[in-house]
Design a protein around this motif. Structure first.
Motif, PDB file in Angstrom:
ATOM      1  N   CYS A   1       0.812  -1.212   0.000  1.00 18.81           N
ATOM      2  CA  CYS A   1       0.000   0.000   0.000  1.00 18.81           C
ATOM      3  C   CYS A   1       0.849   1.266   0.000  1.00 18.81           C
ATOM      4  N   LYS A   2       1.997   1.228   0.687  1.00 17.59           N
ATOM      5  CA  LYS A   2       2.863   2.414   0.726  1.00 17.59           C
ATOM      6  C   LYS A   2       3.346   2.788  -0.663  1.00 17.59           C
ATOM      7  N   ALA A   3       3.879   1.814  -1.394  1.00 18.62           N
ATOM      8  CA  ALA A   3       4.397   2.092  -2.735  1.00 18.62           C
ATOM      9  C   ALA A   3       3.289   2.553  -3.675  1.00 18.62           C
ATOM     10  N   ALA A   4       2.106   1.937  -3.569  1.00 15.57           N
ATOM     11  CA  ALA A   4       0.996   2.301  -4.449  1.00 15.57           C
ATOM     12  C   ALA A   4       0.550   3.740  -4.218  1.00 15.57           C
ATOM     13  N   THR A   5       0.429   4.142  -2.960  1.00 20.23           N
ATOM     14  CA  THR A   5      -0.036   5.493  -2.655  1.00 20.23           C
ATOM     15  C   THR A   5       0.995   6.545  -3.047  1.00 20.23           C
ATOM     16  N   CYS A   6       2.263   6.279  -2.765  1.00 21.41           N
ATOM     17  CA  CYS A   6       3.313   7.239  -3.130  1.00 21.41           C
ATOM     18  C   CYS A   6       3.429   7.370  -4.648  1.00 21.41           C
ATOM     19  N   ALA A   7       3.378   6.241  -5.362  1.00 19.57           N
ATOM     20  CA  ALA A   7       3.422   6.293  -6.822  1.00 19.57           C
ATOM     21  C   ALA A   7       2.218   7.058  -7.365  1.00 19.57           C
TER      22      ALA A   7
ATOM     23  N   GLY B   1       0.958   7.938   1.995  1.00 19.24           N
ATOM     24  CA  GLY B   1       1.591   6.663   1.680  1.00 19.24           C
ATOM     25  C   GLY B   1       2.741   6.345   2.609  1.00 19.24           C
ATOM     26  N   ALA B   2       3.492   7.370   3.030  1.00 21.39           N
ATOM     27  CA  ALA B   2       4.627   7.142   3.925  1.00 21.39           C
ATOM     28  C   ALA B   2       4.191   6.566   5.270  1.00 21.39           C
ATOM     29  N   LEU B   3       2.946   6.810   5.658  1.00 21.13           N
ATOM     30  CA  LEU B   3       2.429   6.287   6.934  1.00 21.13           C
ATOM     31  C   LEU B   3       1.874   4.868   6.812  1.00 21.13           C
ATOM     32  N   MET B   4       1.716   4.390   5.579  1.00 15.88           N
ATOM     33  CA  MET B   4       1.135   3.054   5.375  1.00 15.88           C
ATOM     34  C   MET B   4       2.220   1.986   5.391  1.00 15.88           C
ATOM     35  N   ARG B   5       2.850   1.813   6.540  1.00 15.48           N
ATOM     36  CA  ARG B   5       3.912   0.825   6.622  1.00 15.48           C
ATOM     37  C   ARG B   5       3.317  -0.578   6.622  1.00 15.48           C
TER      38      ARG B   5
END
Length: 483
Positions: A80-86, A187-191
């Protein structure tokens, strides 16, 4: 027995993840519900052809949802982190590029496809991550996270109207892109889960196995972790009468039911039967995930969402122009979204709490909300002549239409299970996305042929009623198939 999986379930970092999902949905909510306001400026500054400019907004919203399967696979693979940041990066690029475009075709690519694809990644991750962190409070967590979308609806319309007044269309696109780039912060918070546990069932069969990397919740496992997984995705239903070994994965060990360690590196024992080459693996992946469509009436649920997308986007996209045609100002027309957003926020929160009660049927809520929203849309032309009545319609539509989105993820879990949530959630967005793409252009064609916005609301209301009928077929299918 307390496991690592329980450590952050419903407590601890789960609330941080829920805040990140809600904040992400707040930003994507502004993107989803702002095209109608942007379209008024596009008509004034770029091209005064409603049937053409309506494709920009419908492409944006449609791409957000129709990219669901791709976003689901991306989220499942990279997390989820990578998806949101992208997604945040793509939205920033798309909106910034839109500020320099002066043609409908160019905006279709930048504001429609590029921005929509980025927002689609964020929407899938925001709708998926509560399923990883919550169990007892799962419906409530989905209600809270989708309330972020309602807050975006509440803020998006008036914000865009103010930006358009002060900075024109080009400046509004640029500033809105900067605001939307905060998806990277969410996204950075979705570890990923620091400790994950999963149950696997493996048959004792004369298959050849090979070692492949392990991914848990879309994240590669490091260290001495081990998992056994079969090529059917650990689904016990796919094994007939073969003997099964119950296995359990934890961060530091992999044991059978008898407590015996199996391997010393992060691996999966993966059957090579029918999977020895890439085309075979792709075909198997496609077959396994497409079979979800027929699970527990999921097909009828997706048909319902398709009609929901057709009706809802036609209603909301043309609402500013419809209100303006009834002598409301541009700012008053944009403020109708504030009423929708405020009531939608309340509806999503209350629906999330109500759906947590096991004695209340989620599908019954879905059918009821659709039916009432459809009736409201059909009756709206009868009392749309005054601005207070337009506000009343907006508030009631937000109240009944908002709750529909709060139960989207719980219904998906009910049909396909948590283990397939990312892909199943993507499929639901594919269905609703087709409707979102087609809704505004079809409604625009109806308006161009009749020169009367009343007919577009008859179309939208009829689609919502059809969606209610399709949703009512879900429990009928389940009873007939013993699901």
């Amino acid at each position: 027995m307390d496991t690592g999986q329980d450590r952050d379930t419903d407590i601890g970092y789960a609330w941080v993840a829920l805040f990140a999902a809600t904040f992400s949905n707040f930003i994507t909510g502004m993107l989803i519900y702002s095209p109608g306001v942007f379209n008024t400026a596009i008509l004034d500054e770029i091209e005064n052809d409603l049937s053409r400019t309506s494709w920009i907004g419908s492409t944006l919203v449609g791409t957000i949802t129709i990219s669901g399967p791709v976003a689901g696979v991306f989220t499942s693979r990279f997390g989820c982190k990578a998806a949101t940041c992208a997604g945040g990066i793509l939205v920033l690029i798309g909106m910034s590029a839109s500020s320099f475009i002066k043609s409908v075709k160019g905006l279709l690519l930048t504001n429609g496809v590029l921005t929509g694809l980025g927002a689609g990644l964020a929407v899938n991750a925001g709708g998926t991550i509560p399923g990883y962190y919550f169990k007892k409070r799962l419906p409530i967590s989905f209600g809270v996270s989708t309330a972020g979308t309602a807050m975006g609806l509440f803020a998006g319309g008036p914000l865009v109207a103010i930006l358009l007044q002060k900075f024109t269309l080009s400046g509004a696109f640029l500033i809105f892109g900067g605001i939307a780039s905060n998806l990277c912060v969410a996204g950075a918070l979705m570890r990923p889960r620091r400790e994950a546990a999963t149950e696997a069932s493996v048959t004792r069969q004369p298959h050849d196995y090979k070692l492949v990397p392990v991914f848990v919740d879309g994240n590669k496992v490091q260290g001495d972790s081990k998992v056994i997984s079969d090529h059917y995705g650990n689904r016990e239903d796919d094994f007939d009468d073969h003997e099964k070994i119950q296995t359990k994965y934890s961060r530091n060990q992999f044991v059978t039911e008898g407590g015996e360690n199996i391997q010393n590196e992060s691996t999966v024992l993966h059957s090579e039967t029918g999977n020895s080459n890439m085309p075979g693996r792709c075909l198997n992946f496609f077959r396994r995930n497409m079979s979800l469509i027929t699970a527990n009436g999921f097909l009828f649920y997706n048909l319902s969402l398709l009609f929901l997308g057709l009706g809802e986007n036609a209603i909301l996209f043309h609402l500013p122009n419809y209100a303006h045609s009834k002598n409301s100002t541009r700012l008053q027309s944009a403020n109708l979204f504030t009423a929708i957003g405020l009531c939608s926020l309340l509806s999503r929160l209350v629906t999330g709490i109500i759906s947590n009660d096991k004695d209340i049927s989620i599908i019954l809520l879905h059918v009821s909300f659709l039916g009432i929203a459809g009736i409201l849309a059909l009756l709206f032309p009868l009392f749309s002549h005054a601005y207070p009545l337009q506000m009343l319609f907006s508030a009631l539509y937000g109240l009944y239409g908002g709750g529909l989105h709060s139960i989207l993820s719980p219904m998906t879990v009910e049909c396909v299970g948590v283990s397939h949530l990312a892909v199943g959630y993507g499929m639901t967005h594919l269905a609703i996305g087709i409707g979102y793409i087609l809704g505004p252009p079809v409604a625009s064609i109806i308006y161009e042929s009749s020169k009367d916005y009343d007919h577009t609301y008859f179309f939208g209301g009829g689609c919502l009623m059809a969606a209610s009928v399709c949703a009512a077929a879900v429990p009928v299918y389940r009873r007939s198939h013993g699901s």
